[in-house]
Design an enzyme around this catalytic site. Structure first.
Site, short mmCIF file in Angstrom:
data_model
loop_
_atom_site.label_atom_id
_atom_site.label_comp_id
_atom_site.label_asym_id
_atom_site.label_seq_id
_atom_site.Cartn_x
_atom_site.Cartn_y
_atom_site.Cartn_z
N ASP A 38 0.84 -1.19 0.00
CA ASP A 38 0.00 0.00 0.00
C ASP A 38 0.88 1.25 0.00
OD1 ASP A 38 -2.34 -1.45 0.05
OD2 ASP A 38 -2.56 -1.35 2.23
N TYR A 66 6.29 -8.59 8.30
CA TYR A 66 6.00 -7.17 8.47
C TYR A 66 6.21 -6.74 9.92
CZ TYR A 66 3.31 -7.70 4.09
OH TYR A 66 2.91 -7.97 2.80
N ASP A 80 -6.98 1.62 8.07
CA ASP A 80 -5.72 2.23 8.50
C ASP A 80 -5.97 3.71 8.78
OD1 ASP A 80 -5.58 3.66 6.04
OD2 ASP A 80 -4.50 2.00 5.09
N ARG A 172 -3.67 -4.60 7.50
CA ARG A 172 -4.62 -3.63 8.07
C ARG A 172 -5.93 -4.32 8.46
NH1 ARG A 172 -7.17 -1.50 3.05
NH2 ARG A 172 -5.87 -2.25 1.34
#
Length: 299
Positions: A38, A66, A80, A172
């Site tokens: 993203d 991540y 988010d 997210r």
């Protein structure tokens, strides 16, 4: 140019923005990435250049890791902190309660993709529909969370998470679902990918580094050889009739354990990812240069 370059994607760039920039800097139109990030995310973006783009289909399916920041008490339409706020709730849970909830999200789980995603429904990308205020039904997808660890508390209602997961996982959405399970809501406030397709941040370079190298005529030196991605498979070298058949896309006889192999020609050129079965080596994907094309970076 042919090879792989690992970019540390900057915030507010799309993955396609990075590819477009590299096309310009490297002077090669064939550029593709493995695993979309993203715009708000940073970190490891493996980019495949030239004939190496033929490896993207293999690289997209690997595990990813991540570092994320979970913000509790806040629900947004994008899941988010870039989105519109839908709800704000008080946060009463402690660290022990969060740890208990994380256990429900480890292993194989079902996840509903967010509306703000590039997935298509009836030929339309979901984020296009979301921007028009439309919501459509999305089917849950099976994903795997291999590791989910709670890190430091980084704010009054923010916690660091380390996530190792399968292809198709939306971090997210994971943050949103954790918040929903806790009863206070949640979303993602930061995301950095530390590993993708077996490549790590230690191997990543910035776009500024690429630009400087390209200006100095050293852009190609930043590319990893295409076969680096397949180094987990055993290597064999062929010559003569076997190499001729390989270059023509035909199987050739070979003894050995069945499975995938890196196949090299007599000159050392990486020819293909091959699959040995029933005594025949067949092409899974070829990477050799067409006749007359020099390919030192593909060896």
């Amino acid at each position: 140019m042919n090879g792989i370059i690992i970019i540390d994607k900057p915030r507010d760039w799309t993955s396609m923005d990075v590819c477009a920039r590299l096309r310009h800097l490297l002077g090669e139109r064939r550029v593709g990435h493995a695993g979309t990030l993203d715009p708000m995310a940073t970190g490891v973006l493996p980019v495949f250049v030239g004939r190496a783009t033929r490896a993207v289909e293999f690289a997209e399916s690997g595990e990813k890791e991540y570092l994320a920041t979970l913000r509790l008490g806040l629900v947004t339409d994008t899941q988010d902190t870039t989105g519109q706020i839908l709800e704000q709730r008080p946060v009463a849970c402690d660290r022990g309660q969060i740890e208990d909830v994380l256990g429900r999200f480890r292993g194989e789980i079902q996840q509903i993709p967010p509306m703000y995603s590039a997935l298509k429904v009836n030929g339309q990308k979901l984020y296009h529909l979301a921007r028009k205020g439309r919501t459509v039904e999305r089917k849950p997808r099976t994903i795997t969370i291999y590791a989910l660890e709670l890190g430091e508390q980084t704010g009054s209602a923010e916690y660091a998470l380390r996530v190792r997961c399968s292809k198709g996982t939306y971090i997210r959405t994971l943050c949103h679902d954790i918040g929903a399970t806790l009863g206070c809501g949640g979303c993602m406030s930061a995301l950095r990918r530390t590993e993708a397709a077996g490549f790590t941040l230690e191997q990543a370079v910035s776009l500024e580094t690429v630009a400087q190298a390209a200006q100095e005529g050293r852009g190609e030196a930043l590319l990893l050889p295409t076969d680096r991605y397949f180094e987990r498979y055993p290597a064999i070298s062929i010559r003569g009739e076997a190499e001729r058949r390989c270059r023509n896309g035909n199987p050739f006889r070979r003894s050995g354990p069945e499975g995938l192999y890196r196949v090299y020609g007599e000159s050392g050129e990486f020819l293909m990812l091959g699959e040995l079965s029933d005594g025949q080596m067949r092409t899974r994907k070829s990477f050799f240069a067409p006749p007359g094309e020099n390919s030192p970076s593909n060896r």
